[in-house]
Design a protein around this motif. Structure first.
Motif, PDB file in Angstrom:
ATOM      1  N   LYS A   8      30.842  39.310  39.147  1.00  0.00           N
ATOM      2  CA  LYS A   8      30.416  37.379  39.630  1.00  0.00           C
ATOM      3  C   LYS A   8      31.472  36.729  38.980  1.00  0.00           C
ATOM      4  O   LYS A   8      31.315  35.938  39.150  1.00  0.00           O
ATOM      5  CB  LYS A   8      30.783  38.218  37.702  1.00  0.00           C
ATOM      6  CG  LYS A   8      31.863  37.706  36.941  1.00  0.00           C
ATOM      7  CD  LYS A   8      31.408  37.928  34.763  1.00  0.00           C
ATOM      8  CE  LYS A   8      30.685  39.305  34.660  1.00  0.00           C
ATOM      9  NZ  LYS A   8      31.007  40.874  34.974  1.00  0.00           N
ATOM     10  N   ASP A  47      31.582  45.565  38.570  1.00  0.00           N
ATOM     11  CA  ASP A  47      30.792  45.020  36.768  1.00  0.00           C
ATOM     12  C   ASP A  47      29.855  44.455  37.421  1.00  0.00           C
ATOM     13  O   ASP A  47      29.742  43.699  38.253  1.00  0.00           O
ATOM     14  CB  ASP A  47      31.933  45.111  36.307  1.00  0.00           C
ATOM     15  CG  ASP A  47      31.388  43.674  35.808  1.00  0.00           C
ATOM     16  OD1 ASP A  47      30.325  43.779  35.370  1.00  0.00           O
ATOM     17  OD2 ASP A  47      32.027  43.033  34.725  1.00  0.00           O
ATOM     18  N   TYR A  97      36.141  32.852  40.391  1.00  0.00           N
ATOM     19  CA  TYR A  97      35.250  31.398  39.447  1.00  0.00           C
ATOM     20  C   TYR A  97      35.286  30.388  40.198  1.00  0.00           C
ATOM     21  O   TYR A  97      35.328  29.250  39.752  1.00  0.00           O
ATOM     22  CB  TYR A  97      35.227  31.454  37.630  1.00  0.00           C
ATOM     23  CG  TYR A  97      35.721  32.987  37.468  1.00  0.00           C
ATOM     24  CD1 TYR A  97      34.059  33.649  37.498  1.00  0.00           C
ATOM     25  CD2 TYR A  97      36.799  33.295  36.727  1.00  0.00           C
ATOM     26  CE1 TYR A  97      34.401  34.978  36.287  1.00  0.00           C
ATOM     27  CE2 TYR A  97      36.922  34.718  36.602  1.00  0.00           C
ATOM     28  CZ  TYR A  97      35.456  35.210  36.523  1.00  0.00           C
ATOM     29  OH  TYR A  97      35.622  36.300  35.570  1.00  0.00           O
ATOM     30  N   HIS A 144      36.260  42.501  26.270  1.00  0.00           N
ATOM     31  CA  HIS A 144      36.884  41.778  27.298  1.00  0.00           C
ATOM     32  C   HIS A 144      37.443  41.531  26.206  1.00  0.00           C
ATOM     33  O   HIS A 144      37.275  40.569  25.266  1.00  0.00           O
ATOM     34  CB  HIS A 144      35.902  41.715  27.828  1.00  0.00           C
ATOM     35  CG  HIS A 144      36.249  41.123  28.875  1.00  0.00           C
ATOM     36  ND1 HIS A 144      37.516  39.690  28.692  1.00  0.00           N
ATOM     37  CD2 HIS A 144      36.010  40.935  30.457  1.00  0.00           C
ATOM     38  CE1 HIS A 144      37.540  39.192  29.940  1.00  0.00           C
ATOM     39  NE2 HIS A 144      36.588  39.671  30.816  1.00  0.00           N
ATOM     40  N   SER A 162      39.283  36.135  29.516  1.00  0.00           N
ATOM     41  CA  SER A 162      39.597  35.768  30.853  1.00  0.00           C
ATOM     42  C   SER A 162      40.695  35.309  30.199  1.00  0.00           C
ATOM     43  O   SER A 162      40.740  33.851  30.102  1.00  0.00           O
ATOM     44  CB  SER A 162      38.569  35.417  31.458  1.00  0.00           C
ATOM     45  OG  SER A 162      38.894  35.439  33.112  1.00  0.00           O
ATOM     46  N   GLU A 180      37.713  45.969  34.331  1.00  0.00           N
ATOM     47  CA  GLU A 180      36.372  45.349  35.050  1.00  0.00           C
ATOM     48  C   GLU A 180      36.988  44.149  35.364  1.00  0.00           C
ATOM     49  O   GLU A 180      37.015  42.975  34.851  1.00  0.00           O
ATOM     50  CB  GLU A 180      35.287  45.158  33.873  1.00  0.00           C
ATOM     51  CG  GLU A 180      34.246  46.453  33.611  1.00  0.00           C
ATOM     52  CD  GLU A 180      33.710  45.993  31.879  1.00  0.00           C
ATOM     53  OE1 GLU A 180      33.913  44.465  32.222  1.00  0.00           O
ATOM     54  OE2 GLU A 180      32.690  46.542  31.873  1.00  0.00           O
ATOM     55  N   ALA A 238      27.242  45.253  32.838  1.00  0.00           N
ATOM     56  CA  ALA A 238      28.292  45.096  31.954  1.00  0.00           C
ATOM     57  C   ALA A 238      27.416  43.683  31.406  1.00  0.00           C
ATOM     58  O   ALA A 238      28.859  43.262  31.021  1.00  0.00           O
ATOM     59  CB  ALA A 238      29.567  45.160  32.111  1.00  0.00           C
ATOM     60  N   GLY A 247      38.428  40.892  37.463  1.00  0.00           N
ATOM     61  CA  GLY A 247      37.918  40.284  38.210  1.00  0.00           C
ATOM     62  C   GLY A 247      39.057  39.228  38.826  1.00  0.00           C
ATOM     63  O   GLY A 247      39.093  38.905  40.096  1.00  0.00           O
ATOM     64  N   ARG A 248      39.632  38.651  37.736  1.00  0.00           N
ATOM     65  CA  ARG A 248      40.393  36.883  38.272  1.00  0.00           C
ATOM     66  C   ARG A 248      41.630  37.765  39.204  1.00  0.00           C
ATOM     67  O   ARG A 248      42.380  37.392  40.408  1.00  0.00           O
ATOM     68  CB  ARG A 248      40.363  35.806  37.667  1.00  0.00           C
ATOM     69  CG  ARG A 248      41.661  36.500  35.975  1.00  0.00           C
ATOM     70  CD  ARG A 248      41.585  35.406  35.549  1.00  0.00           C
ATOM     71  NE  ARG A 248      40.565  34.469  35.138  1.00  0.00           N
ATOM     72  CZ  ARG A 248      40.255  33.511  35.455  1.00  0.00           C
ATOM     73  NH1 ARG A 248      41.022  32.855  36.267  1.00  0.00           N
ATOM     74  NH2 ARG A 248      39.117  32.697  34.647  1.00  0.00           N
ATOM     75  N   GLY A 308      39.796  40.051  32.119  1.00  0.00           N
ATOM     76  CA  GLY A 308      41.129  39.361  31.036  1.00  0.00           C
ATOM     77  C   GLY A 308      42.414  39.738  32.011  1.00  0.00           C
ATOM     78  O   GLY A 308      43.300  38.352  31.906  1.00  0.00           O
TER      79      GLY A 308
HETATM   80  N1  PLP Z   1      33.279  41.434  33.091  1.00  0.00           N
HETATM   81  C1  PLP Z   1      32.952  40.919  31.863  1.00  0.00           C
HETATM   82  C2  PLP Z   1      32.011  41.530  31.204  1.00  0.00           C
HETATM   83  C3  PLP Z   1      32.910  39.509  32.035  1.00  0.00           C
HETATM   84  O1  PLP Z   1      32.532  39.207  31.304  1.00  0.00           O
HETATM   85  C4  PLP Z   1      33.552  39.411  32.978  1.00  0.00           C
HETATM   86  C5  PLP Z   1      34.458  38.183  32.365  1.00  0.00           C
HETATM   87  O2  PLP Z   1      33.702  37.281  32.289  1.00  0.00           O
HETATM   88  C6  PLP Z   1      35.259  40.195  33.723  1.00  0.00           C
HETATM   89  C7  PLP Z   1      34.709  41.247  33.146  1.00  0.00           C
HETATM   90  C8  PLP Z   1      35.682  39.550  34.590  1.00  0.00           C
HETATM   91  O3  PLP Z   1      36.639  39.089  33.888  1.00  0.00           O
HETATM   92  P1  PLP Z   1      38.616  38.760  34.272  1.00  0.00           P
HETATM   93  O4  PLP Z   1      37.811  38.202  35.722  1.00  0.00           O
HETATM   94  O5  PLP Z   1      39.084  37.846  33.426  1.00  0.00           O
HETATM   95  O6  PLP Z   1      39.325  39.433  35.114  1.00  0.00           O
END
Ligand code: PLP
Length: 439
Positions: A56, A75, A368, A184, A187, A261, A98, A263-264, A224
């Motif tokens: 995402k 994820d 994002y 989680h 973020s 998981e 997820a 992301g950022r 996060g």
């Molecule tokens: N996993 C889940 C279920 C999420 O909702 C998110 C972000 O909203 C993430 C992972 C990724 O989070 P981050 O970008 O803070 O690492």
């Protein structure tokens, strides 16, 4: 110019052609080598944790291809994300679905394609899964304290600890297998303690789940982790604490597999964005103060969607030759659409006097951003140019095409040189990587 001598407006096709040729369109440069080095940093700091990249955050095909080649898991939050990852040849066992609240159709898609790991946080979800994906390997998503994160998630997702036993029994009674716990912390987490508390809570859920007959083997510590340039020490601090908690609550001898998981952490510092000033107004405030309104060709409905929710001002690099200590003015940065909500920051920011046609460069724009862009009011998402070094290029078949950065065309070399020396991401992006400067 007399009206009869005026240049006639361009024919529609020509106008369309010009739009694609506009050297001042906003653009993003994504350095895929930075992505690979983030993966290395994550694995080094958290050796027990297998990353399942959160699609995402940035689902650009080249980002996913690099991560698939480097061997991360993924994820996914929807059928489309599942499709995107599966189409790269990633095995379903490397995917966790997820999203605790899933449309039935997407659950059926996961079942059909053999994606078994999926999260839940309520009884209604269990009923849907029992009917449409009875072979799923379920992961219960635990509520966490996330008030110290820039983007909290816990009002929307997560089962409170006191509810877990009931949910675990319901799953068992429906004939479903729960194999793990996830959480989680929100973020861009600012409190390492959120992770430590959550891991401790997960240990209690493991005990509860084993008590009601589930065979538990997976801990998912979510996302996060901070990702912007300059947040490295915060990440290191979080990682150290997580390692200590894992050693205490889930030691290696327990045989529990630990995944995350992120992301950022992976994507944020990969990209920088260049945006252009398309209009400008100067206003005199009642006290005589000069205030400037800059209208940019990217805004809230494009790559800056999350800026309004960030408490910290993200200062752009100004691409302009200025005197050494230019006067600064209170400025509002607006996006290009007709909506007055379309601005980058709620507060005014201090910037020098700039002109229509000047560039602003924002670093740490890989998370994002494009993925949230719309074409509201007819403003198309910014183009992305990929930079990739020879080592990584050899991993990717076929290699992504090198782009050219339109910002450098028609911009004096000294502006470019100054911008490069001010920005670590640009320094790494330029000549060595096939993203070429054209002036
Ligand atoms: N996993 C889940 C279920 C999420 O909702 C998110 C972000 O909203 C993430 C992972 C990724 O989070 P981050 O970008 O803070 O690492």
């Amino acid at each position: 110019m007399p009206v009869d001598q005026a240049v006639p407006p361009a024919a529609p096709e020509e106008a369309d052609h010009n739009r694609h040729q506009d050297q001042r369109d906003p653009f993003i440069v994504a350095n895929l080598d930075v992505l690979a080095s983030r993966h290395q940093a994550f694995c080094q700091a958290l050796p027990r944790v297998t990353p399942f990249y959160a699609v995402k955050c940035n689902n650009s095909p080249n980002v996913l291809r690099v991560l698939a080649a480097l061997g991360t898991g993924f994820d996914c939050a929807s059928q489309m994300e599942l499709e995107q990852v599966l189409s790269l040849g990633v095995a379903p066992s490397r995917i966790i679905y997820a999203n605790p609240c899933k449309p039935i159709y997407h659950i059926r898609f996961a079942a059909y394609h053999g994606v078994q790991l999926m999260t839940f946080d309520c009884e209604e979800e269990l009923i849907k899964v029992a009917q449409h994906h009875p072979g799923a390997r379920l992961v219960i998503r635990l509520w966490t304290q996330d008030s110290n994160s820039t983007f909290p998630l816990s009002t929307k997702f997560g089962a409170k600890l006191e509810l877990c036993e009931h949910l675990l029994k319901s799953a068992r009674d429906l004939g479903l297998a729960v194999v793990g716990v996830s959480f989680h912390v929100g973020s861009d987490c600012h409190s390492p303690h959120s992770f430590t508390q959550a891991i401790e809570d997960c240990r209690h859920v493991f005990e509860m789940a084993r008590g009601v007959g589930h065979d538990m083997s997976l801990l998912d510590i979510g996302g996060g982790f901070p990702g912007a340039e300059g947040s490295e020490s915060r990440f290191e601090e979080i990682a150290k604490l997580i390692n200590a908690c894992l050693a205490r609550d889930f030691p290696e001898r327990s045989g529990v597999k630990v995944i995350a998981e992120p992301g950022r952490f992976y994507a944020e510092s990969v990209s920088m964005a260049a945006v252009n000033i398309i209009a400008k107004k100067a206003v005199l405030e009642p006290g005589g103060q000069r205030k400037l309104l800059y209208y940019l060709n990217e805004g809230h409905y494009g790559i800056f969607r999350l800026f309004l929710r960030q408490p910290v001002f993200r200062a752009p690099i100004v691409v302009k030759e200025l005197c050494s200590d230019p006067p600064l003015f209170p400025c509002t940065l607006y996006g290009p659409t007709c909506d007055s909500f379309d601005k980058l920051f709620l507060e005014e920011v201090k910037l020098p006097e700039l002109d229509v046609g000047d560039w602003l460069v924002f670093s740490s724009m890989g998370a994002y951003t494009s993925v949230m862009s719309s074409s509201f009011n007819g403003f198309l998402p910014a183009s992305i140019f990929y930079a990739v070094g020879p080592e990584l290029r050899s991993l990717l078949e076929p290699a992504p095409e090198a782009g050219t950065c339109p910002v450098w065309r028609g911009c004096r070399p000294s502006f470019a040189a100054q911008t490069i020396s001010d920005s670590p991401s640009l320094q790494t992006v330029l000549p060595d990587y096939g993203v070429s400067r054209t002036n």
